[in-house]
Motif scaffolding. Structure first.
Motif, short mmCIF file in Angstrom:
data_model
loop_
_atom_site.label_atom_id
_atom_site.label_comp_id
_atom_site.label_asym_id
_atom_site.label_seq_id
_atom_site.Cartn_x
_atom_site.Cartn_y
_atom_site.Cartn_z
N VAL A 175 32.05 27.74 50.97
CA VAL A 175 32.91 26.64 51.41
C VAL A 175 33.00 25.56 50.33
CG1 VAL A 175 33.32 24.93 53.22
CG2 VAL A 175 32.19 27.10 53.77
N LEU A 176 31.88 25.24 49.71
CA LEU A 176 31.87 24.22 48.67
C LEU A 176 32.63 24.68 47.44
CD1 LEU A 176 28.18 22.94 48.94
CD2 LEU A 176 30.24 21.99 49.99
N GLU A 177 32.48 25.94 47.09
CA GLU A 177 33.19 26.47 45.93
C GLU A 177 34.70 26.44 46.15
OE1 GLU A 177 31.51 30.31 45.40
OE2 GLU A 177 29.58 29.54 44.66
N GLU A 178 35.12 26.75 47.36
CA GLU A 178 36.55 26.72 47.67
C GLU A 178 37.10 25.30 47.58
OE1 GLU A 178 40.33 27.76 48.50
OE2 GLU A 178 38.66 29.13 48.07
N ALA A 179 36.35 24.32 48.11
CA ALA A 179 36.78 22.92 48.04
C ALA A 179 36.83 22.44 46.60
CB ALA A 179 35.83 22.05 48.86
N GLU A 180 35.87 22.89 45.79
CA GLU A 180 35.84 22.50 44.38
C GLU A 180 37.03 23.07 43.62
OE1 GLU A 180 32.68 23.89 41.48
OE2 GLU A 180 31.97 21.86 41.92
N ARG A 181 37.36 24.32 43.92
CA ARG A 181 38.51 24.95 43.26
C ARG A 181 39.81 24.22 43.59
NH1 ARG A 181 35.91 29.95 44.32
NH2 ARG A 181 36.99 30.12 46.32
N GLY A 182 39.92 23.78 44.85
CA GLY A 182 41.13 23.08 45.27
C GLY A 182 41.23 21.67 44.72
N GLY A 183 40.09 21.08 44.36
CA GLY A 183 40.09 19.74 43.77
C GLY A 183 40.29 18.61 44.74
N GLY A 184 40.36 18.90 46.03
CA GLY A 184 40.58 17.84 47.01
C GLY A 184 39.30 17.48 47.74
N PRO A 185 39.39 16.61 48.74
CA PRO A 185 38.20 16.23 49.51
C PRO A 185 37.73 17.39 50.38
CG PRO A 185 40.19 15.33 50.51
CD PRO A 185 40.61 15.94 49.21
N LEU A 186 36.51 17.28 50.82
CA LEU A 186 35.99 18.29 51.74
C LEU A 186 36.79 18.23 53.04
CD1 LEU A 186 32.16 17.77 51.18
CD2 LEU A 186 33.52 19.70 50.41
N PRO A 187 37.04 19.38 53.66
CA PRO A 187 37.86 19.39 54.88
C PRO A 187 37.22 18.60 56.01
CG PRO A 187 36.82 21.52 54.52
CD PRO A 187 36.59 20.73 53.27
N ASP A 188 38.06 18.08 56.88
CA ASP A 188 37.59 17.23 57.97
C ASP A 188 36.61 17.97 58.87
OD1 ASP A 188 37.96 14.59 59.27
OD2 ASP A 188 38.60 15.82 60.96
N TRP A 189 36.84 19.26 59.13
CA TRP A 189 35.92 20.01 60.00
C TRP A 189 34.54 20.12 59.39
CZ3 TRP A 189 33.38 24.31 58.33
CH2 TRP A 189 33.91 25.00 57.23
#
Length: 303
Positions: free
Chosen positions: A201-215
């Motif tokens: 999950v963290l790797e996916e958020a890092e790749r996207g460059g945005g904030p961590l998802p609200d959920w």
């Protein structure tokens, strides 16, 4: 929250959560001794604090032994005149499943996390008792210490021990006005990226460059290192003078109080329990609803 006039030591403060703690304490007005095994990282944190108008000094060294612990307290007193807050954050990982974990893997993690917490807290307690004005000892634990985690025998054991020490020291230091609490943080760091439950999950958020998802921030209580720092500042303050012996979780948008272990179900047998009697009653009695274990994998909402 105003910490003006207070002096804090933060171990493992060169980066990640420790640096966020040090910067937040300094922003609230405390003078900070920044410890890290990486001298350059410690100096970088001090420069950042100074650049923001705060006061800090670097005290590099690997925590674990008494010498470094004593030096951190001595540095606080020499540079700023006193010690009010000790935050034991320094840590390392040596993840292996049980049958592959070496003695060195085990000893290294226990030495830094558990023994390092002990020696630094002890040195702080000695100084705070000498000052006679109370103090704050803030220990950093982990969900792994509360629930266990695959491949982390050493880390989970150390973090569970840290919570046990917080409860013990809260009793021992109460008369001196010194509070002791364990913080159970959950944040996106280089360390948490190695935990199987959170890494994808963290790797996916890092790749996207945005904030961590609200959920993730709400349901899982996972956020940035800055999200955790407010609890450290609160526990260091006069507002938390009556808070001690607690394990407090924080991460993302979530703040929680962890329960202490307690007897969940109880049964009695006249004359005691034989192995046969336990076997006959276990699944319908005391063991009818066994406890869970391990850190649950994050569950993204289904769109």
């Amino acid at each position: 929250m105003d910490l003006s006039g207070k002096v804090a030591v933060v171990t493992g403060a060169g980066r990640g959560l420790g640096r966020a703690y040090a910067e937040a304490l300094a922003a609230a007005g405390a003078a900070v001794v920044v410890n890290d095994v990486d001298a350059a990282a410690a100096e970088s944190a001090v420069a950042a604090i100074a650049g923001a108008g705060g006061r800090a000094v670097a005290a590099p060294g690997a925590v674990g032994g008494s010498e470094v612990a004593g030096r951190l307290v001595d540095t606080a007193v020499a540079e700023f005149g006193r010690l009010d807050v000790m935050v034991t954050n320094a840590g390392v990982l040596r993840d292996r499943v049980l049958w592959k974990m070496s003695d060195d893997d085990f000893d290294t993690v226990i030495d830094v996390h558990l023994r390092g917490t002990f020696t630094c807290a002890r040195a702080a307690a000695v100084r705070m008792r000498e000052q006679g004005e109370g103090g704050r000892i803030i220990l950093i634990s982990s969900p792994a210490g509360q629930r266990g985690n695959f491949g982390q025998t050493n880390y989970a054991a150390a973090k569970a021990g840290i919570v046990a020490m917080a409860r013990t020291w809260a009793m021992e230091l109460a008369k001196a006005g010194i509070t002791v609490n364990a913080v159970v943080p959950v944040a996106a760091t280089e360390m948490t990226k190695t935990i199987p439950a959170f890494a994808p999950v963290l790797e996916e958020a890092e790749r996207g460059g945005g904030p961590l998802p609200d959920w993730l921030r709400k349901d899982e209580g996972m956020g940035t290192v800055e999200d955790v720092a407010g609890l450290i500042v609160y526990l260091a303050s006069d507002a938390a003078a009556e808070v001690t012996g607690q394990a407090i979780g924080i991460g993302g948008d979530k703040l929680a109080l962890w329960s202490h272990p307690a007897e969940k179900t109880i049964a009695y047998a006249d004359g005691g329990w034989s192995a046969e009697a336990i076997a006959a009653s276990w699944h319908d009695g005391v063991g009818a609803e066994p406890e869970t274990y391990g850190i649950p994998a994050p569950k993204a909402p289904v769109s």
